[in-house]
Design an enzyme around this catalytic site. Sequence first.
Site, PDB file in Angstrom:
ATOM      1  N   HIS A  58       0.812  -1.386   0.244  1.00  0.00           N
ATOM      2  CA  HIS A  58       0.001   0.066   0.147  1.00  0.00           C
ATOM      3  C   HIS A  58       0.680   1.198   0.021  1.00  0.00           C
ATOM      4  O   HIS A  58       1.940   1.218   0.228  1.00  0.00           O
ATOM      5  CB  HIS A  58      -1.025  -0.025   1.234  1.00  0.00           C
ATOM      6  CG  HIS A  58      -0.181   0.111   2.484  1.00  0.00           C
ATOM      7  ND1 HIS A  58       0.165   1.622   2.984  1.00  0.00           N
ATOM      8  CD2 HIS A  58       0.252  -0.619   3.553  1.00  0.00           C
ATOM      9  CE1 HIS A  58       0.600   1.352   4.246  1.00  0.00           C
ATOM     10  NE2 HIS A  58       0.658   0.029   4.526  1.00  0.00           N
ATOM     11  N   CYS A  92       3.500  -4.248   7.199  1.00  0.00           N
ATOM     12  CA  CYS A  92       3.032  -3.858   5.563  1.00  0.00           C
ATOM     13  C   CYS A  92       4.133  -3.559   4.758  1.00  0.00           C
ATOM     14  O   CYS A  92       5.288  -3.203   5.363  1.00  0.00           O
ATOM     15  CB  CYS A  92       1.906  -2.691   5.432  1.00  0.00           C
ATOM     16  SG  CYS A  92       0.474  -3.366   5.892  1.00  0.00           S
TER      17      CYS A  92
END
Length: 497
Positions: free
Chosen positions: A449, A472
């Site tokens: 992301h 992440c």
Amino acid sequence: MKMNKKKGLAIAGGVAAAAIAVAVGIHVHYSGRWYPGSRIDQVDVSGMTYEESIQEIENRIDSYELTIKGRSDGTMKISGKDIDLALTGEDEIRDIYDKQHESSILTSIFGREDGEADQLISYSRDKIAEAVAESDLVTGNNGYKITKPENATVVYSSGKRSGVVKKEVEGNQLDQEKFTEAVADMVEELETEMDITDTETFPDVYKEPTLREGDDKLKTMQDTYNQYLLHWIQWKMGDNVTETLTPDTIKDCIVVDTKNESVKISQSKLEEWIETFCLKYKTQGIARNFKTHSGKTIQISGGDYGWRLDYEKIVSEVMKELEKSPDKGAMEAYIKNPSDSNAEKLTISLEPVYSHEGYRMDFDNLQNDWDTKNYSEVDLSAQQVYIYRDGKLVFNCKCITGKDVPDRITRTGVYDVKEKKLTKTLVGEDYEVPTKYWTRIMWTGTGYHYSNRSDWGKWSPTYYKTAGSHGCINLTLSDAESVYNLTKIGDPVFIHY
């Protein structure tokens, strides 16, 4: 004619006189003796004087010994001395003797009622119980093997390949309380021999099976057993590969409870086979050989990419099938002739149900389950992302992965793209961050992301160790957009150092 008549009367008169003489003689003889047929318990005192009868009974008591014959060639002996056997009813015996002599000996010969006494001897019942408890028949000492009774039951016959009735085992385990009572009864009668193998005379001294071979309930249990047993459940896995649950396995999952007269399937035992079956075709987490962007072949294990059979659904399906009774005609034909052709008539097919799927199932090489032409790669050491389409590297970029601490590292392994959203708000214990181009890799919250970081200018291959993400794979806005557009749901993602 008259002379003959007188002669006949004379003879008759002579016979009568003789009978009277005999009767008088008998009466005189037995006036001080027990009448014929007199017994005190098991002691025959016929013709004895009262004193002689008492002496005879005392002699019997002093030398008394009861020999007991049991099953499996077992024996036991109890002596009168062991149990404090003694004569205590002398007064009662005298009363019987006196009452007997209130009637004529002729009455005794032609029929009379015997006198009765409440208790003529005494003994220690506790010592009988103690002798019983210490005997080989109860303890199994001195080589005497105690065998418990077993109910007739239903078992699997490898020869008939179906459930058959197994005959009960009588065993030789005594019911101590009832055996003690029976021994006491024999002692009271001064019996010297006791054969407890005679079940008609002593029906309760041995513990007995409660379910026997000819019982109708057992036939019903046998039918139920075979209704569970005679199932062949087959899964067609693909490429002519099949898996089959057969009676050879099912027989070990059937629980026959003769105490409650029930036959059931043990789901827990069945689950063991299904678990092995599922694991056989599970590729999630297996070690895969992977050629990295640098051309080096490494082995990566872990992650959730790959095939996984739905264990719970398969257990449920199998239990439902086993609860269904097979076709009666097909079942009877198989029991009569357990041939492969008759087994085929009892076979059902189920489709394998997967909770997670890979790209392909290669039964010869399970690790070859992914699309080798379309995937992405995250090199944690280089802090780089690589995207491959149609077998070619089409994109790569820098990234910042999880900080090098236990609760924030980016886990290695092989995963797949699970979800794609243009916008998403990431929420954690100490953060809530809106982001763009969300491409989920792990259900725990890890994904590609965009990260609006102000420190991209400080990026280096080791920067993540001190300033890494919460797990992440952080990307710049343009790189996140490219990764979002180039990846597809289901694409494998290889994460490694």
